[in-house]
Design a protein around this motif. Sequence first.
Motif, PDB file in Angstrom:
ATOM      1  N   TYR A   1       7.190  35.278 -29.105  1.00 20.80           N
ATOM      2  CA  TYR A   1       7.517  35.834 -27.795  1.00 20.80           C
ATOM      3  C   TYR A   1       7.195  34.807 -26.706  1.00 20.80           C
ATOM      4  CZ  TYR A   1       7.529  40.340 -30.248  1.00 20.80           C
ATOM      5  OH  TYR A   1       7.792  41.370 -31.110  1.00 20.80           O
ATOM      6  N   ALA A   2       8.159  34.553 -25.824  1.00 18.88           N
ATOM      7  CA  ALA A   2       7.968  33.625 -24.710  1.00 18.88           C
ATOM      8  C   ALA A   2       7.635  34.419 -23.448  1.00 18.88           C
ATOM      9  CB  ALA A   2       9.221  32.802 -24.482  1.00 18.88           C
ATOM     10  N   ILE A   3       6.606  34.003 -22.734  1.00 18.54           N
ATOM     11  CA  ILE A   3       6.204  34.678 -21.498  1.00 18.54           C
ATOM     12  C   ILE A   3       7.073  34.172 -20.352  1.00 18.54           C
ATOM     13  CG2 ILE A   3       4.303  35.126 -19.905  1.00 18.54           C
ATOM     14  CD1 ILE A   3       2.376  34.521 -22.224  1.00 18.54           C
ATOM     15  N   VAL A   4       7.766  35.094 -19.687  1.00 20.35           N
ATOM     16  CA  VAL A   4       8.638  34.753 -18.560  1.00 20.35           C
ATOM     17  C   VAL A   4       7.939  35.014 -17.224  1.00 20.35           C
ATOM     18  CG1 VAL A   4      10.883  35.212 -17.489  1.00 20.35           C
ATOM     19  CG2 VAL A   4      10.650  35.299 -19.989  1.00 20.35           C
ATOM     20  N   GLU A   5       7.294  36.157 -17.111  1.00 22.20           N
ATOM     21  CA  GLU A   5       6.501  36.525 -15.938  1.00 22.20           C
ATOM     22  C   GLU A   5       5.131  37.001 -16.406  1.00 22.20           C
ATOM     23  OE1 GLU A   5       7.509  36.531 -12.693  1.00 22.20           O
ATOM     24  OE2 GLU A   5       9.687  36.687 -12.669  1.00 22.20           O
ATOM     25  N   PRO A   6       4.033  36.514 -15.794  1.00 23.53           N
ATOM     26  CA  PRO A   6       3.946  35.543 -14.697  1.00 23.53           C
ATOM     27  C   PRO A   6       4.525  34.189 -15.094  1.00 23.53           C
ATOM     28  CG  PRO A   6       1.823  36.638 -15.074  1.00 23.53           C
ATOM     29  CD  PRO A   6       2.695  36.958 -16.237  1.00 23.53           C
ATOM     30  N   GLN A   7       4.945  33.442 -14.107  1.00 24.46           N
ATOM     31  CA  GLN A   7       5.592  32.166 -14.374  1.00 24.46           C
ATOM     32  C   GLN A   7       4.555  31.089 -14.678  1.00 24.46           C
ATOM     33  OE1 GLN A   7       8.369  31.282 -11.212  1.00 24.46           O
ATOM     34  NE2 GLN A   7       9.217  33.353 -11.266  1.00 24.46           N
ATOM     35  N   SER A   8       4.846  30.297 -15.708  1.00 20.09           N
ATOM     36  CA  SER A   8       3.868  29.322 -16.195  1.00 20.09           C
ATOM     37  C   SER A   8       3.619  28.177 -15.221  1.00 20.09           C
ATOM     38  CB  SER A   8       4.322  28.751 -17.540  1.00 20.09           C
ATOM     39  OG  SER A   8       5.584  28.118 -17.422  1.00 20.09           O
ATOM     40  N   ASP A   9       4.510  27.982 -14.236  1.00 20.65           N
ATOM     41  CA  ASP A   9       4.278  26.902 -13.268  1.00 20.65           C
ATOM     42  C   ASP A   9       3.369  27.332 -12.123  1.00 20.65           C
ATOM     43  OD1 ASP A   9       6.026  28.577 -11.975  1.00 20.65           O
ATOM     44  OD2 ASP A   9       7.545  27.054 -11.557  1.00 20.65           O
ATOM     45  N   ASP A  10       2.941  28.601 -12.131  1.00 21.21           N
ATOM     46  CA  ASP A  10       1.976  29.051 -11.142  1.00 21.21           C
ATOM     47  C   ASP A  10       0.622  28.412 -11.445  1.00 21.21           C
ATOM     48  OD1 ASP A  10      -0.120  30.768  -9.861  1.00 21.21           O
ATOM     49  OD2 ASP A  10       1.616  31.948  -9.254  1.00 21.21           O
ATOM     50  N   PRO A  11      -0.065  27.845 -10.453  1.00 20.98           N
ATOM     51  CA  PRO A  11      -1.360  27.177 -10.713  1.00 20.98           C
ATOM     52  C   PRO A  11      -2.402  28.093 -11.352  1.00 20.98           C
ATOM     53  CG  PRO A  11      -0.552  26.641  -8.514  1.00 20.98           C
ATOM     54  CD  PRO A  11       0.355  27.703  -9.044  1.00 20.98           C
ATOM     55  N   LEU A  12      -2.264  29.418 -11.169  1.00 21.75           N
ATOM     56  CA  LEU A  12      -3.244  30.348 -11.716  1.00 21.75           C
ATOM     57  C   LEU A  12      -2.899  30.816 -13.122  1.00 21.75           C
ATOM     58  CD1 LEU A  12      -4.001  32.557  -8.559  1.00 21.75           C
ATOM     59  CD2 LEU A  12      -5.311  30.628  -9.461  1.00 21.75           C
TER      60      LEU A  12
END
Length: 402
Positions: A187-198
């Motif tokens: 399963y790939a996580i779409v949200e939260p977005q991985s480019d978010d610093p947190l």
Amino acid sequence: DSGENEYKLYIELPYSVNNVTDVDYTQASITATMAKNGSTEIELDTDAAQIRGRGNSTWLSYPKKPFKIKFDVKTSLFGMPSSRDYVLLAEYADKSLMRNTIVHKMSSLMNYLPYSIETRFVELYVNTVYFGVYVLTEQIEFQSNKLSVESIAGTANTGYLFELDKRLYDIYDLPNNTWFEVGSQPYAIVEPQSDDPLFSDIHKTYLTLYMNQVEDALMAKTGYETLIDVDAWIDYFIIHELTKNVDVGFSSVYLYKEANGPLKPGPLWDFDFAIGNADYIDYGPEGFYGMMPYKNRLFTLLLDIPEVRQKFTERYSDFYYDALPLILEMIPILASSIEDQAERNFDKWQILDISFWPNPMEVINANSFAAQVTYVENYLSLRGDWIFVTVYEDNFRDGIFD
């Protein structure tokens, strides 16, 4: 209305469309027009936009390319919910041009699916060159005026959007913090977005634990009701199984979860190889497909529970009598509305009687747009009848998936 009103998109790029990639965005000017009261009306004219290629097999395999549009600010196109992101589906392998649109309309008729994607038929021009009929649709995402779920990076118990995607095995040797495995399903996580610093490992850890709880409860056949929205999943199953969607256990199967909420399916996505349009599976209108152990594991575990299987039987009956006739009535009307556009599309892309992957022989032999539409309509009717008869037989109630 999108067919009758002749929606058109004109995209101007600073260089040839052949230089557009599926990685980097290219600045674009976009004009959207429609026919109104016998004249052409400009709905949108902006240079605050970008495009790039998108898709997997559809980007690599076909000359008619799909695209993603990104506006600088939220923008409404042809009455769709305002958004920065849109998708242009080329529908090259779907010679009816309608499979995705039919499925999204079907989704809107279901009682328990919380969100249905909107679509519009458009004719696309890039640097004044005609590219044919495309389906303009929404990007799968959380957004307040669409699928409204709060997703906070850095918070474990938050909203999640993720995708069953077995293509991950071709990209990575081991899971990382953007994807995880449960029950041999990636399963790939779409949200939260991985480019978010947190964004961090807490999201993978949380979802892995939750999905393991779901699997344990389904296998125990108890306690699953608080973990998973059974009614929504049954509606989701019905559409996937009716259309015999080839990707049901492979990719483009989206799931989401609100904070403190149960696991829900959707939105539905990627049905151009469905409805009898993939020769590398048992594509005929008979036989169960998605609810097999080697296809979609969640489908199999749920349908192995007698109470859920009985619910599926009852709900499919409602769908068969109430929703399916509306879809079958809609198909020829929808086809008629885009008949002129389809003729221009197949003048541009002369593929109606050409064999290419993954069209089965029945699709190749349907060498006109009208014949393609008839094939889709007949397929859904025959398959709808077959499932209706089969779900009331003892082998379904006693465990057809054993």
